[in-house]
Write an enzyme that holds these catalytic residues in place. Sequence first.
Site, PDB file in Angstrom:
ATOM      1  N   LEU A  21       0.796  -1.226   0.000  1.00  0.00           N
ATOM      2  CA  LEU A  21       0.000   0.000   0.000  1.00  0.00           C
ATOM      3  C   LEU A  21       0.832   1.281   0.000  1.00  0.00           C
ATOM      4  O   LEU A  21       0.471   2.256   0.658  1.00  0.00           O
ATOM      5  CB  LEU A  21      -0.961   0.032   1.195  1.00  0.00           C
ATOM      6  CG  LEU A  21      -2.272  -0.731   1.036  1.00  0.00           C
ATOM      7  CD1 LEU A  21      -3.077  -0.650   2.337  1.00  0.00           C
ATOM      8  CD2 LEU A  21      -3.103  -0.200  -0.124  1.00  0.00           C
ATOM      9  N   CYS A  66      -6.586  -6.067   1.501  1.00  0.00           N
ATOM     10  CA  CYS A  66      -5.176  -6.093   1.125  1.00  0.00           C
ATOM     11  C   CYS A  66      -4.430  -7.111   1.982  1.00  0.00           C
ATOM     12  O   CYS A  66      -4.417  -6.997   3.204  1.00  0.00           O
ATOM     13  CB  CYS A  66      -4.522  -4.716   1.290  1.00  0.00           C
ATOM     14  SG  CYS A  66      -2.768  -4.759   0.879  1.00  0.00           S
ATOM     15  N   ILE A  85     -12.451 -10.135  -7.176  1.00  0.00           N
ATOM     16  CA  ILE A  85     -11.757 -10.418  -5.925  1.00  0.00           C
ATOM     17  C   ILE A  85     -10.434  -9.655  -5.851  1.00  0.00           C
ATOM     18  O   ILE A  85      -9.848  -9.340  -6.876  1.00  0.00           O
ATOM     19  CB  ILE A  85     -11.443 -11.939  -5.775  1.00  0.00           C
ATOM     20  CG1 ILE A  85     -10.635 -12.462  -6.957  1.00  0.00           C
ATOM     21  CG2 ILE A  85     -12.713 -12.727  -5.583  1.00  0.00           C
ATOM     22  CD1 ILE A  85     -10.191 -13.914  -6.859  1.00  0.00           C
ATOM     23  N   GLY A 103      -3.368 -12.309 -11.704  1.00  0.00           N
ATOM     24  CA  GLY A 103      -3.086 -12.750 -13.073  1.00  0.00           C
ATOM     25  C   GLY A 103      -4.023 -13.856 -13.514  1.00  0.00           C
ATOM     26  O   GLY A 103      -4.886 -14.304 -12.738  1.00  0.00           O
ATOM     27  N   GLY A 114      -7.926 -12.059 -13.000  1.00  0.00           N
ATOM     28  CA  GLY A 114      -7.385 -12.832 -14.118  1.00  0.00           C
ATOM     29  C   GLY A 114      -7.965 -12.545 -15.484  1.00  0.00           C
ATOM     30  O   GLY A 114      -7.781 -13.328 -16.414  1.00  0.00           O
TER      31      GLY A 114
END
Lengths: 252, 313
Positions: free
Chosen positions: B81, B137, B198, B226, B253
Site C-alpha cells: 500500500l 489487502c 476479488i 493474473g 485474471g
Amino acid sequence: MPSFFYEKTENKMKKDYTGTIKSIKNIALNTFEMKIESKLKNAHSGQFISILCPNKTLRRPFSISDFDEETKILTILFKLKGEGTQYLKNLNTGDKIKFLGPNGNRFSLENKNCLLVGAGIGIAPMLFLKKELNKEGINNYLISGFKENNEVIQGSDENIIGGSVLDNLEKLIKEKNIDLIYSCGPTIVLKKIAQLAKDLKIKSYVAMEKTMACSIGVCRGCVIRLHKDNGIVYGSVCQDGPVFKGSEVVWD
Amino acid sequence: MGLENLKTTLLNSKNDKSLILKTPIIGASGTYGYVDEYESFIDLNCLGAISTKGITLEKRPGNSGDRIFEVQGGMINRIGLENVGIQTFLLEKLPKLKQKNIDFLLNIAGSTTEDYERLAAIANEYEIKALEVNVSCPNVKQGCLEFGLNPNALFELTKKIRKNYDGFLIVKLSPNTQDIKPLATAVEQAGADCISAINTLRGLGVDVNYVGNKFIKKTVQGGLSGSCIKPVALYMISQIKQVVKIPVIAMGGITKFQDLLEFLAVGADAFQIGTANFIDPGICTNLAQELSEFMTKNNFKDFNELKGAIQND
C-alpha cells in the site's frame, strides 16, 4: 572544467511499439546481440525497453546498448537466463516483437575524466554511454569484466577475464586521473564501486536492476531505497532510475 | 471510438444510488497509479473508470525488499500500500483527474475503523462520486484484511463508512476466506451500493537454486494475481451473486475478451482489469473495443441486453 547535465526525466513520453528484428547474433557464450527496427524516435544510454514475452506475465527489461539516430535501429544485448531470453533467442530476422520504451532516465553526460565499468552483461549500457561520451568529446575509458574468455563482449578499452573487474580499479583511477565512474552490473559490484568512489571522493553513477511488473513507474514494484533529505525514500528502478548516483543508493 | 453501446449504470435498487460508466471496463487499483501515468498509452476517456492506488490517511512508504515475484500465469506482489496519502492526493492528483474529466473510483484503505471513517468523510466533502473500500489487502501488517474476513466487523465498518459517505459505495472483497457469502451479505446489509471482487489471493513465491554446494533460497509472500486466479474469481463471483442484489464488479485474471463473457455468465455487472495492464497497457481500451464490436455484430443494443442474454440463456 565545464560540465553539462541532462535532467533525469528528460524523456517522459513512453510508447508501446512493435519492432522488427533486423538481426540476431550469437556474440559470446550464451550471449546475443539483437537489432530492432521500430518507430522509436530516440533513446539514450541508461534507458531500457521492456519486451513482451508470450505467455509471461511480466515484460523483460533490457538496457539499450545502441541506438542509431539515422536508421532508428536499436540494439540490445542479452544473456540466456530463463524463458524470456530463450524466447528472444529463438526469434529470427523479420520476426516482430512488442516492447515499451524508451523507459527510465539516462546517464547524465559530464565533462570529466570518466571511467566506465561493465561487469558481465552489464557492459550493454556502457557501450552506448561510451558512444555518447565520444560524440561529446569527453574523455572516457571502458573496462569490463568477464568470467571466461569465451564470454567476452567486444567494445571495451580493457577486458579483465577471470578475476574481478574491481581488482586494480583504484590504481587505474589514480593513473588516469578519473573523477567520475559510471557502472552497470550485479548489485554487489555496483555497491563496491559506489563505496570506492566515496572513499576516493569522486562521483559515481550506477545503473540498477530489479524485477519489474509495469516497467513504467505505476505499480511501485521495483523500488530500491534511496537517501534523500536526511531520510530514506523508495525510488523505482523503472522510472526514477535505472541510473542513480552511487551516493544516493542505500546499499544493504 | 464508438463505444456508445457500452454505457452502463450500476444501480443499487434499494436506495437508487447509481454509478454511470462509459464502459463496464475499469482499471483496477494498484495497476493504474493515480491514473494520469497511462495517458501516453491510451485514451483514458475510453475507460469506464479507473480505481486509484489504495489511499490511506497518511502517506505510506510500502514494504522493503523484493515486491514482485513472477509465477506461471501471474505474479505475486507485496507492494504494501505505498501511496502519497489522502492530503497529497487531494492537492496534487485530484485536480488533474477533474481537469481531464477522468472518471475514477477512490480506493481507500485503513488500519482502524477511524481511518476509514475519516477517509469516507473526506471523500464526501470533496464530492467524490465513487469510493472503493479496500478491506482485503493481504500485504499490510495491521487492519485492512482483518476487517475483510470477519462478517460482523465488516458489517460494522461498512455501516460507519456509509454514515459518512453519500456517494456510490463499493466494498472490495477478499477471496482469502472460507466462505465469501456472509461477507457479501454483511456488506449489502450495511448499506453498500456495490461489491467488487476479488482482491489478490495469498501466495508464496519460492526460488531455490543450487549454487556452489549451497542452496540459495528466496521467498516472496504476497498477493497472487493474473490469469491463474480466474477460476477462483469466477467461483467467488458466482457465490456472491447467490446472496446479494447489489451490482458486482468482477475482477481476477481477466486478460481477453472471452473472459468478459465468462464473468458475465456468472453474474458480473462490470469488470476490473488489473495485472493484464502490465502485459498490455492498452488492454482496457482494446477489450472495450472488442466488446463493443461483438455487441454490434450480434445485435445487442446495449450492455444490459447482452448481460441479460448471457445470464438467461
